[in-house]
Write a protein that holds these residues in place. Structure first.
Motif, PDB file in Angstrom:
ATOM      1  N   SER A   1      41.834  35.787  45.066  1.00  0.00           N
ATOM      2  CA  SER A   1      41.706  35.448  43.477  1.00  0.00           C
ATOM      3  C   SER A   1      42.064  37.099  43.209  1.00  0.00           C
ATOM      4  N   CYS A   2      42.706  37.138  41.857  1.00  0.00           N
ATOM      5  CA  CYS A   2      42.857  38.440  41.301  1.00  0.00           C
ATOM      6  C   CYS A   2      42.889  38.201  39.802  1.00  0.00           C
TER       7      CYS A   2
ATOM      8  N   ASP B   1      51.217  39.001  42.083  1.00  0.00           N
ATOM      9  CA  ASP B   1      52.360  39.075  43.148  1.00  0.00           C
ATOM     10  C   ASP B   1      51.982  39.451  44.347  1.00  0.00           C
ATOM     11  N   GLN B   2      51.057  40.542  44.546  1.00  0.00           N
ATOM     12  CA  GLN B   2      50.270  40.748  45.873  1.00  0.00           C
ATOM     13  C   GLN B   2      49.331  40.008  46.163  1.00  0.00           C
ATOM     14  N   ALA B   3      48.611  39.253  45.161  1.00  0.00           N
ATOM     15  CA  ALA B   3      47.783  37.959  45.557  1.00  0.00           C
ATOM     16  C   ALA B   3      48.353  36.900  46.193  1.00  0.00           C
TER      17      ALA B   3
ATOM     18  N   PHE C   1      47.207  28.013  44.831  1.00  0.00           N
ATOM     19  CA  PHE C   1      47.097  29.509  43.984  1.00  0.00           C
ATOM     20  C   PHE C   1      47.591  29.414  42.733  1.00  0.00           C
ATOM     21  N   ALA C   2      46.886  29.523  41.510  1.00  0.00           N
ATOM     22  CA  ALA C   2      47.083  29.302  40.319  1.00  0.00           C
ATOM     23  C   ALA C   2      46.086  29.583  39.251  1.00  0.00           C
ATOM     24  N   PRO C   3      46.419  29.721  38.000  1.00  0.00           N
ATOM     25  CA  PRO C   3      45.476  30.254  37.026  1.00  0.00           C
ATOM     26  C   PRO C   3      44.541  29.033  36.889  1.00  0.00           C
TER      27      PRO C   3
ATOM     28  N   ASP D   1      49.905  33.048  50.230  1.00  0.00           N
ATOM     29  CA  ASP D   1      50.815  32.541  51.055  1.00  0.00           C
ATOM     30  C   ASP D   1      50.988  32.887  52.522  1.00  0.00           C
ATOM     31  N   ALA D   2      50.580  34.122  53.003  1.00  0.00           N
ATOM     32  CA  ALA D   2      50.574  34.696  54.303  1.00  0.00           C
ATOM     33  C   ALA D   2      49.332  33.836  55.137  1.00  0.00           C
ATOM     34  N   LEU D   3      48.196  34.085  54.429  1.00  0.00           N
ATOM     35  CA  LEU D   3      47.012  33.290  54.950  1.00  0.00           C
ATOM     36  C   LEU D   3      47.191  31.831  55.210  1.00  0.00           C
TER      37      LEU D   3
END
Length: 135
Positions: free
Chosen positions: A133-134, A91-93, A110-112, A98-100
Motif C-alpha cells: 500500500s501507499c 509508481d514505486q509501490a 494494485f488499485a485505489p 509487480d516485482a513481488l
C-alpha cells in the motif's frame, strides 16, 4: 516492516528476490555450516542452507531462515500477511507490487481502494502473502 520468514531450503533465493524487488540488499547470510547445528544430524546438502539471513530495504528488514527436516515444519503462511507500506509514492509501490507478484498470484490488483491511497494483495512465488500500500 520487520518480519521473520521460514523456508523449505530456498531462503537464500527468497532473500535475494526480496532485495531485488524492494531495491534493498542482503546484509546478513549465516549458514548452518560451522554453526553449533553442524553435526551428524545435519545432512551435507543442508550445511550450505541459511541459518539466518537479513534483507534491508528503505529502513525495513526482512529476516529468514531455512528449516531443516526434523526441526519443525513450514506448511505455508496461514494467518499472517506481510504488510509493505511504500513511502515513495504510487509508481514505486506499483513497481514493488509487480516485482513481488512475478511468478506468484495476485489476490487483489494494485488499485485505489475505497479508503484512499493505493492497495493490492498477492502471494509471491515462495507462498508468502503480501499487502502492498501507499498514499
Amino acid at each position: 516492516m520487520d518480519c521473520y520468514l521460514s523456508f523449505h531450503g530456498n531462503c537464500e533465493e527468497a532473500l535475494n528476490f526480496y532485495a531485488q524487488c524492494l531495491g534493498g540488499k542482503v546484509t546478513t547470510l549465516m549458514r548452518f555450516e560451522g554453526s553449533p547445528m553442524d553435526g551428524k544430524e545435519l545432512s551435507p546438502e543442508w550445511k550450505k542452507k541459511v541459518m539466518h539471513g537479513t534483507v534491508e530495504a528503505e529502513g525495513a528488514q526482512i529476516m529468514g531462515s531455512d528449516v531443516p527436516p526434523g526441526m519443525g515444519s513450514v506448511s505455508g503462511y496461514n494467518g499472517i500477511t506481510v504488510s509493505l507500506w511504500v513511502k515513495g509514492g504510487v509508481d514505486q509501490a506499483r513497481k514493488a507490487f509487480d516485482a513481488l507478484a512475478a511468478g506468484g498470484q495476485v489476490k487483489m490488483p494494485f488499485a485505489p481502494p475505497f479508503w484512499g491511497g493505493h492497495f493490492g494483495m498477492l502471494t509471491d512465488k515462495f507462498g508468502v502473502p503480501w499487502m502492498v500500500s501507499c498514499e
